[in-house]
Design a protein around this motif. Structure first.
Motif, mmCIF file in Angstrom:
data_model
loop_
_atom_site.group_PDB
_atom_site.id
_atom_site.type_symbol
_atom_site.label_atom_id
_atom_site.label_comp_id
_atom_site.label_asym_id
_atom_site.label_seq_id
_atom_site.Cartn_x
_atom_site.Cartn_y
_atom_site.Cartn_z
ATOM 1 N N ASP A 142 -8.630 1.227 3.591
ATOM 2 C CA ASP A 142 -8.542 1.991 2.345
ATOM 3 C C ASP A 142 -9.595 1.566 1.318
ATOM 4 O O ASP A 142 -9.472 1.861 0.131
ATOM 5 N N THR A 162 -7.122 9.648 -1.981
ATOM 6 C CA THR A 162 -5.906 10.222 -2.539
ATOM 7 C C THR A 162 -6.098 10.407 -4.035
ATOM 8 O O THR A 162 -6.876 9.706 -4.675
ATOM 9 N N THR A 201 4.224 0.240 1.850
ATOM 10 C CA THR A 201 4.264 -0.520 3.086
ATOM 11 C C THR A 201 3.676 -1.913 2.916
ATOM 12 O O THR A 201 2.792 -2.136 2.079
ATOM 13 N N PHE A 217 6.026 9.418 -0.441
ATOM 14 C CA PHE A 217 5.252 8.200 -0.211
ATOM 15 C C PHE A 217 6.156 7.047 0.207
ATOM 16 O O PHE A 217 7.340 7.006 -0.119
ATOM 17 N N TRP A 261 -3.579 2.677 -3.448
ATOM 18 C CA TRP A 261 -3.467 3.972 -2.789
ATOM 19 C C TRP A 261 -4.424 4.049 -1.611
ATOM 20 O O TRP A 261 -5.461 3.397 -1.572
ATOM 21 N N GLU A 262 -4.056 4.883 -0.638
ATOM 22 C CA GLU A 262 -4.942 5.145 0.481
ATOM 23 C C GLU A 262 -6.260 5.763 -0.021
ATOM 24 O O GLU A 262 -6.302 6.384 -1.075
ATOM 25 N N VAL A 307 0.845 -1.192 0.000
ATOM 26 C CA VAL A 307 0.000 0.000 0.000
ATOM 27 C C VAL A 307 0.881 1.243 0.000
ATOM 28 O O VAL A 307 1.847 1.327 0.767
ATOM 29 N N ARG A 308 0.573 2.194 -0.854
ATOM 30 C CA ARG A 308 1.340 3.441 -0.916
ATOM 31 C C ARG A 308 0.724 4.458 0.033
ATOM 32 O O ARG A 308 -0.431 4.865 -0.116
ATOM 33 N N ARG A 309 1.486 4.854 1.036
ATOM 34 C CA ARG A 309 1.001 5.783 2.054
ATOM 35 C C ARG A 309 1.836 7.061 2.062
ATOM 36 O O ARG A 309 3.036 7.029 1.804
ATOM 37 N N LYS A 310 1.198 8.145 2.398
ATOM 38 C CA LYS A 310 1.900 9.416 2.522
ATOM 39 C C LYS A 310 2.853 9.370 3.712
ATOM 40 O O LYS A 310 2.536 8.805 4.751
#
Length: 312
Positions: free
Chosen positions: A209, A306, A201, A198, A302-303, A173-176
């Motif tokens: 999400d 976003t 994770t 980013f 993506w979260e 998962v792509r997180r800020k």
């Protein structure tokens, strides 16, 4: 006269009376078949009859969304709430019907709410090796006057043997990044992009999400318990490879088959409601011209809310 939809309402609700073209694409089984006639098909019929006619060991992955232990109308067929003992009997029956179709290195996911989760987890642990229980946030739900609002659902993850597929990198998962850490002046485990910072994770078994389909989303149908394509994409990418066969014995409006098609997998869906089969085939046709999955872009989950996740 039917109520006219709002301009942005994209809900798929083609009535059965107008869905003959889609229904004719489905297959009905009357005797045992080889794999070729049913691959990438929607099977119209009873799960127990259809499962008995499919070839053993055909599926690399089974994703099941059986009726929860609630009274609900599914396209004219009513599933009635029953005692825990009788629901356990139903669970055992359908699992014993579909498990012969799973390969020895295959995986199985079962969707459920918190109440029937207790039953399903118990039965699964007797028949397979349970590896995890995923809990995902529904994001919306009805409040209760004398109880906590139920905003979660479960997915049990189990495997048949020890040589199973799990593609970790495919489901990160792509997180800020809120507090970026640097080593020698360079980003540490995160990346700088034009859209921000980013980090990719490792996924946990709690998913916050996911957006439940709603009226302006192209995947939305009039099915009462439709699962999001993004949710199914995680299961399919993690536990199958391109070209593998994904089986859904409770297909509903087709989300598993549609997502499998978009991700380059083969599929078989079993659904007893002709109305839902029409919607499934309509969505499969749409997938050919629009293979996108909301919330999953360029190989990244993506979260929620976003930009690159299309707001989902």
């Amino acid at each position: 006269m039917p109520k006219e939809k709002a301009p942005r309402n994209r809900t798929i609700d083609t009535p059965l009376s107008e869905g003959g073209e889609y229904l004719r694409r489905c297959v009905r089984l009357t005797s045992p078949v080889s794999l070729d006639p049913v691959v990438n098909k929607t099977i119209v019929g009873d799960l127990f009859d259809a499962a008995s006619m499919l070839p053993a060991g055909c599926a690399d992955l089974i994703i099941a969304d059986p009726p929860y232990n609630l009274t609900r109308n599914f396209g004219g067929s009513v599933f009635s709430r029953r005692s825990e003992e009788k629901y356990e009997q139903f669970t055992r029956q359908w699992l014993e019907a579909v498990l012969p179709l799973l390969k020895e290195n295959g995986s199985l996911y079962v969707c459920c709410d918190w109440q029937c989760s207790l039953v399903i987890g118990r039965v699964l642990s007797e028949l397979l090796t349970v590896r995890s229980r995923i809990t995902w946030q529904r994001e919306k739900g009805r409040g209760a006057a004398a109880n906590w609002k139920n905003g979660m659902e479960d997915i049990w993850y189990a495997v048949k043997g020890s040589d199973f597929t799990f593609n970790l990198d495919a489901v990160k998962v792509r997180r800020k990044v809120i507090a970026p850490y640097r080593a020698d002046g360079n980003p540490k485990d995160w990346q700088e992009t034009a859209d921000g910072r980013f980090r990719d994770t490792c996924p946990s078994n709690f998913w916050d999400d996911i957006t439940v389909p709603f009226w302006s989303m192209p995947e939305n149908t009039a099915h009462p318990t439709q699962k999001p394509e993004k949710l199914l994409a995680k299961l399919i990418l993690a536990s199958s490879n391109p070209g593998d066969l994904v089986l859904d014995p409770f297909l509903g409006s087709g989300s598993t088959s549609v997502t499998a098609r978009k991700l380059g997998r083969r599929y078989i869906g079993i659904e007893q409601s002709e109305q839902y089969c029409v919607w499934a085939e309509q969505r499969l046709e749409m997938a050919d011209s629009d293979p996108t999955i909301q919330g999953y872009t360029d190989g990244v989950f993506w979260e929620r809310n976003t930009l690159h996740g299309h707001g989902k």
